[in-house]
Scaffold this active site. Structure first.
Site, short mmCIF file in Angstrom:
data_model
loop_
_atom_site.label_atom_id
_atom_site.label_comp_id
_atom_site.label_asym_id
_atom_site.label_seq_id
_atom_site.Cartn_x
_atom_site.Cartn_y
_atom_site.Cartn_z
N SER A 253 43.37 73.59 -17.79
CA SER A 253 44.75 73.22 -18.13
C SER A 253 45.62 74.38 -18.56
O SER A 253 46.84 74.25 -18.61
CB SER A 253 44.76 72.14 -19.21
OG SER A 253 44.38 72.68 -20.45
N LYS B 86 46.66 74.42 -25.99
CA LYS B 86 47.92 74.24 -25.26
C LYS B 86 48.95 75.23 -25.80
O LYS B 86 48.77 75.85 -26.83
CB LYS B 86 48.47 72.82 -25.44
CG LYS B 86 47.54 71.71 -25.02
CD LYS B 86 47.30 71.68 -23.54
CE LYS B 86 46.29 70.58 -23.20
NZ LYS B 86 45.80 70.67 -21.86
#
Length: 183
Positions: free
Chosen positions: A46, A87
């Site tokens: 990701s 993230k």
């Protein structure tokens, strides 16, 4: 005979100096990694192209209380997650996030942000309604690989409570060909 005894004492002194230096180094490294730094293994894709599966990164939470836009953070399992995630912070409390899923542009407070780090445009809507304002004590995060990232676009994750931020990723330490700071 006296010369042999002096040589023996010098060897012992040098040996003990090396042992002392080694023990001191080990204690410093242990304290550093116990109190200030952590090594985190990246799982998944990701954050590509910034971070890759099985990269090892140094994370710190020392005097890190207020995440800023652009920081790469690890979020704990307390955020209704099965495992911690890593993230990029896109917006902080009070900022309004809007995503144009046709153009892939992300806007903060009506200004399109530059994102040279992303692998692909933000064209997938994961169910969150936009525009959205980040509430107090929260952040909005996205993965750099927007086509393969479960992040704040998803109501399952949503806004991240800053109390669930484990720390800020500083640099990659493994694999050796990717060693370097994160931005």
């Amino acid at each position: 005979m006296n010369n042999k005894k002096n040589n023996s004492n010098e060897v012992k002194a040098v040996f003990f100096e090396w042992i002392e230096a080694l023990v001191t180094s080990i204690v410093i490294v242990v304290l550093l990694f116990t109190l200030f730094l952590r090594v985190v293994n990246i799982s998944g894709s990701s954050m590509e192209n910034t971070l890759h599966n099985n990269d090892k990164v140094i994370l710190t939470n020392f005097m890190y209380e207020n995440p800023s836009a652009g920081d790469i953070v690890v979020v704990s399992k307390a955020q209704n997650l099965n495992e911690p995630i890593i993230k990029r912070v896109i917006a902080v409390e009070g900022q309004t996030v809007d995503i144009n899923f046709t153009t892939g542009n992300v806007s903060i407070d009506n200004k399109v942000i530059k994102e040279p780090y992303i692998k692909n445009a933000t064209v997938n809507n994961e169910g969150m309604q936009f525009p959205v304002t980040v509430p107090e004590g929260h952040i909005f995060v996205l993965g750099d690989n927007r086509m393969n990232s479960k992040d704040s676009r998803s109501p399952q994750i949503g806004m991240i409570d800053t109390r669930n931020v484990v720390g800020k990723a500083l640099f990659v330490i493994f694999p050796f060909d990717r060693i370097g700071g994160l931005s």
